[in-house]
Design a protein around this motif. Structure first.
Motif, short mmCIF file in Angstrom:
data_model
loop_
_atom_site.label_atom_id
_atom_site.label_comp_id
_atom_site.label_asym_id
_atom_site.label_seq_id
_atom_site.Cartn_x
_atom_site.Cartn_y
_atom_site.Cartn_z
N ASP A 33 -33.69 -69.14 129.91
CA ASP A 33 -33.84 -68.30 131.23
C ASP A 33 -34.94 -67.67 131.34
O ASP A 33 -35.27 -67.22 132.14
N TRP A 34 -36.51 -67.33 130.60
CA TRP A 34 -37.59 -67.52 130.07
C TRP A 34 -38.23 -68.00 129.34
O TRP A 34 -38.47 -67.60 128.71
N ASN A 35 -39.31 -68.68 129.78
CA ASN A 35 -40.29 -69.69 128.83
C ASN A 35 -41.36 -68.66 128.49
O ASN A 35 -41.35 -68.56 127.10
N ALA A 36 -41.97 -68.34 129.34
CA ALA A 36 -43.06 -67.18 129.68
C ALA A 36 -42.69 -65.43 130.41
O ALA A 36 -42.19 -65.75 130.85
N LYS A 37 -43.51 -64.93 129.00
CA LYS A 37 -42.94 -63.72 129.62
C LYS A 37 -44.41 -62.96 129.64
O LYS A 37 -45.29 -62.64 128.66
#
Length: 178
Positions: free
Chosen positions: A116-120
């Motif tokens: 869903d989200w690798n980096a945030k």
């Protein structure tokens, strides 16, 4: 059998004795005749040989060597020269964050193997910093985030940071107008 305290053994070599035993007690067969040669103060049942002065806190073997911290200098006579180690924090990211609590920063995190989200990216006020986490808050909503340092990549700040390098008191002077 009654346990006897440790007594150093002395031997006579020729006419010279290696210890201070009373005359007639120059070999091991006479050691059983010693008996209780005087009580040690405060230690019932313990005895001492003539010529030995018991010291409080010391064993029967004599003086204990001094406690020496690692790297402490000593004189040739064995006297330890007391030194005080400088007290300062080491240059770890959590210590840098602790010096800059209350500042607004942008914190970049990578969460591997996450579809869903690798980096945030989080932007907020740095409220607390621990060894394995930081707590930031969003000034607009007041929402707080506990972020694990294992996923931390880097941070940016729009204002100067306080940074205390190990062994240096305060911030080092800045060069020119940079």
């Amino acid at each position: 059998m009654i346990a006897q305290p440790y007594r150093p053994v002395t031997y006579t070599i020729g006419s010279v004795s290696s210890g201070s035993l009373p005359s007639g007690m120059s070999n091991m067969s006479n050691m059983s005749n010693m008996g209780n040669m005087g009580s040690m103060p405060g230690m019932p049942g313990m005895s001492t040989m003539p010529g030995m002065s018991p010291m409080p806190g010391m064993g029967m073997g004599g003086m204990m060597p001094p406690q020496v911290s690692s790297g402490s200098p000593m004189t040739p006579t064995g006297t330890v020269i007391p030194t005080t180690a400088p007290v300062f924090e080491q240059s770890y990211i959590e210590n840098i964050f602790r010096l800059n609590l209350g500042k607004v920063g942008t914190f970049y995190f990578t969460y591997e193997n996450n579809k869903d989200w690798n980096a945030k990216i989080y932007k907020g006020v740095l409220e607390a910093a621990g060894r394995d986490h930081i707590i930031i808050s969003d000034p607009a909503t007041g929402q707080r985030f506990v972020l694990l340092m294992i996923y931390f990549d880097y941070a940016t700040f729009d204002e100067p940071l306080l940074y205390q390098y190990p062994g240096v008191i305060g911030n080092p002077p800045t060069r020119g107008g940079r």
